[in-house]
Write an enzyme that holds these catalytic residues in place. Structure first.
Site, PDB file in Angstrom:
ATOM      1  N   GLY A  28       0.806  -1.212   0.000  1.00 56.24           N
ATOM      2  CA  GLY A  28       0.000   0.000   0.000  1.00 56.24           C
ATOM      3  C   GLY A  28       0.839   1.261   0.000  1.00 56.24           C
ATOM      4  O   GLY A  28       2.028   1.224  -0.313  1.00 56.24           O
ATOM      5  N   GLY A  33       5.767   4.594  -8.631  1.00 64.87           N
ATOM      6  CA  GLY A  33       6.440   3.320  -8.906  1.00 64.87           C
ATOM      7  C   GLY A  33       5.424   2.193  -9.028  1.00 64.87           C
ATOM      8  O   GLY A  33       5.520   1.347  -9.933  1.00 64.87           O
ATOM      9  N   HIS A  34       4.428   2.197  -8.130  1.00 67.06           N
ATOM     10  CA  HIS A  34       3.391   1.165  -8.196  1.00 67.06           C
ATOM     11  C   HIS A  34       2.535   1.351  -9.460  1.00 67.06           C
ATOM     12  O   HIS A  34       2.144   0.363 -10.089  1.00 67.06           O
ATOM     13  CB  HIS A  34       2.489   1.227  -6.954  1.00 67.06           C
ATOM     14  CG  HIS A  34       3.189   0.871  -5.678  1.00 67.06           C
ATOM     15  ND1 HIS A  34       3.426   1.782  -4.686  1.00 67.06           N
ATOM     16  CD2 HIS A  34       3.712  -0.297  -5.250  1.00 67.06           C
ATOM     17  CE1 HIS A  34       4.050   1.182  -3.685  1.00 67.06           C
ATOM     18  NE2 HIS A  34       4.239  -0.078  -4.006  1.00 67.06           N
ATOM     19  N   LYS A 147      13.635  -1.846  -7.647  1.00 65.62           N
ATOM     20  CA  LYS A 147      14.135  -1.032  -6.534  1.00 65.62           C
ATOM     21  C   LYS A 147      14.498  -1.947  -5.365  1.00 65.62           C
ATOM     22  O   LYS A 147      15.499  -1.742  -4.698  1.00 65.62           O
ATOM     23  CB  LYS A 147      13.052  -0.019  -6.124  1.00 65.62           C
ATOM     24  CG  LYS A 147      13.574   1.258  -5.565  1.00 65.62           C
ATOM     25  CD  LYS A 147      13.817   1.230  -4.089  1.00 65.62           C
ATOM     26  CE  LYS A 147      12.543   1.354  -3.313  1.00 65.62           C
ATOM     27  NZ  LYS A 147      12.735   0.974  -1.896  1.00 65.62           N
ATOM     28  N   GLN A 151      15.131  -8.497  -3.062  1.00 60.32           N
ATOM     29  CA  GLN A 151      13.818  -9.139  -2.926  1.00 60.32           C
ATOM     30  C   GLN A 151      13.436  -9.833  -4.231  1.00 60.32           C
ATOM     31  O   GLN A 151      12.945 -10.969  -4.234  1.00 60.32           O
ATOM     32  CB  GLN A 151      12.767  -8.095  -2.545  1.00 60.32           C
ATOM     33  CG  GLN A 151      11.335  -8.600  -2.633  1.00 60.32           C
ATOM     34  CD  GLN A 151      10.338  -7.603  -2.095  1.00 60.32           C
ATOM     35  OE1 GLN A 151      10.146  -7.505  -0.895  1.00 60.32           O
ATOM     36  NE2 GLN A 151       9.676  -6.864  -2.977  1.00 60.32           N
ATOM     37  N   VAL A 174      11.329   3.476 -10.654  1.00 62.91           N
ATOM     38  CA  VAL A 174      10.835   4.804 -11.037  1.00 62.91           C
ATOM     39  C   VAL A 174      11.453   5.811 -10.069  1.00 62.91           C
ATOM     40  O   VAL A 174      11.521   5.572  -8.860  1.00 62.91           O
ATOM     41  CB  VAL A 174       9.296   4.854 -10.969  1.00 62.91           C
ATOM     42  CG1 VAL A 174       8.774   6.243 -11.286  1.00 62.91           C
ATOM     43  CG2 VAL A 174       8.704   3.831 -11.931  1.00 62.91           C
ATOM     44  N   SER A 183       9.552   5.407  -3.215  1.00 61.72           N
ATOM     45  CA  SER A 183       9.366   4.421  -2.157  1.00 61.72           C
ATOM     46  C   SER A 183       8.252   4.922  -1.245  1.00 61.72           C
ATOM     47  O   SER A 183       8.118   6.134  -1.033  1.00 61.72           O
ATOM     48  CB  SER A 183      10.668   4.292  -1.342  1.00 61.72           C
ATOM     49  OG  SER A 183      10.403   3.709  -0.082  1.00 61.72           O
TER      50      SER A 183
HETATM   51  O1  PAF Z   1       7.825  -5.003  -1.906  1.00 60.07           O
HETATM   52  C1  PAF Z   1       6.868  -4.993  -1.117  1.00 60.07           C
HETATM   53  O2  PAF Z   1       6.049  -4.068  -1.077  1.00 60.07           O
HETATM   54  C2  PAF Z   1       6.689  -6.176  -0.160  1.00 60.07           C
HETATM   55  O3  PAF Z   1       7.902  -6.665   0.276  1.00 60.07           O
HETATM   56  C3  PAF Z   1       5.815  -7.302  -0.752  1.00 60.07           C
HETATM   57  C4  PAF Z   1       6.467  -7.932  -1.957  1.00 60.07           C
HETATM   58  C5  PAF Z   1       4.452  -6.757  -1.133  1.00 60.07           C
HETATM   59  C6  PAF Z   1       5.615  -8.401   0.291  1.00 60.07           C
HETATM   60  O4  PAF Z   1       4.986  -7.916   1.428  1.00 60.07           O
END
Ligand code: PAF
Length: 288
Positions: A28, A33-34, A147, A151, A174, A183
């Site tokens: 959220g 970026g999202h 970014k 992960q 982005v 972020s």
């Molecule tokens: O990158 C994120 O926002 C989180 O680490 C994710 C992948 C949604 C897992 O909670």
């Protein structure tokens, strides 16, 4: 756009989506970026499902779980605008029912270093929630931002090792106009800290210049220059390193033309806010 708060609802809606599905997992506080991740997911021709869940298991004790920004109404508006077909925003009870024994997923060497070293248990928490989201939504594709480079690598490795039938797609970082990577944590930066935060990007640009223009081949020299750049911006450096772009292993020598590039990764704290960033160097065509 459907909004599901329970696993059962999400599964029911998912089954009604005709065609392929791309999942954009998020915590959220959605930003540019999202929005770009959603756009990239749509370009694949899939219907896009976004998950919104601030996952407690990936925060170590004393980290910013309680201070992590939460604003579901704005997030849902951004999803609607982006043409998302559905949002899964489960409650804590749904994801982690009290009393249910938890499962731990470790991705060995990839997850014990860098972020894993500074945030114990972080990647076990990420893997657990991502595996759960993938099992619930059963997407064809799942999109992650570059970014969070480590992960992305950890999730790719998990999916490969567990033979999960989903393609993990890495999407370009982005940036704000001055280069700061978008972020959700950026909203926590005060005015002065925001000005200093650009030091992460400047450090990466310094590394890029040293490697790509000056042909510097000693990782130690490049790493020292990044630390120096972060110091100038009063960033408390957690790490500033050059690594192999896939294994994240330390390198004796930077040979971009032989290895197909390297990745520079930085992490630091600015006025109590911890940020990370990275940049692929040496060969822009390296596939993350
Ligand atoms: O990158 C994120 O926002 C989180 O680490 C994710 C992948 C949604 C897992 O909670």
């Amino acid at each position: 756009m459907w909004v599901a708060k329970t696993i059962e609802e999400a599964r029911r809606h998912r089954q009604q989506v005709s065609g392929r599905v791309a999942l954009v997992p998020t915590m959220g506080a959605l930003h540019k970026g999202h929005a770009k991740l959603i756009e990239a997911a749509k370009i694949t021709g899939c219907e896009v499902v976004v998950s919104i869940f601030v996952n407690p298991t990936q925060f170590a004790p004393g980290e910013d779980y309680d201070r992590y920004p939460r604003r579901l109404d704005e997030d849902l508006a951004l999803c609607r605008q982006g043409g998302v077909v559905g949002v899964f925003c489960p409650t804590m009870q749904q994801m982690y029912p009290p009393g249910q024994p938890g499962c731990e997923l470790e991705v060995g060497l990839l997850s014990n270093q860098l972020e894993g070293e500074h945030r114990p248990g972080h990647f076990a928490g990420v893997c657990r929630v991502v595996a759960k989201l993938l099992n619930i939504i059963e997407p064809d594709i799942a999109c992650f931002g570059q970014k969070d480079y480590q992960q992305l690598k950890v999730v790719q490795a998990m999916v490969e090792d567990l033979a999960m039938s989903v393609r993990i797609m890495g999407c370009q970082t982005v940036r704000e106009e001055d280069g700061l990577a978008c972020s959700s944590r950026n909203v926590r930066l005060g005015l002065q800290a925001r000005r200093h935060a650009v030091g992460l990007y400047r450090a990466l640009m310094e590394a890029k210049m040293l490697v790509e223009q000056d042909g510097e081949s000693d990782p130690g020299v490049v790493e020292a220059a990044m630390v120096q750049a972060m110091c100038v911006y009063q960033i408390e450096t957690d790490y500033a390193v050059i690594r192999h772009p896939h294994s994240l292993a330390p390198l004796d020598c930077i040979e971009p033309r032989l290895t197909g590039g390297v990745v520079a990764l930085v992490a630091g704290v600015i006025d109590g806010v911890r940020l990370i960033d990275n940049m692929l160097l040496g060969q822009s065509a390296v596939e993350a």
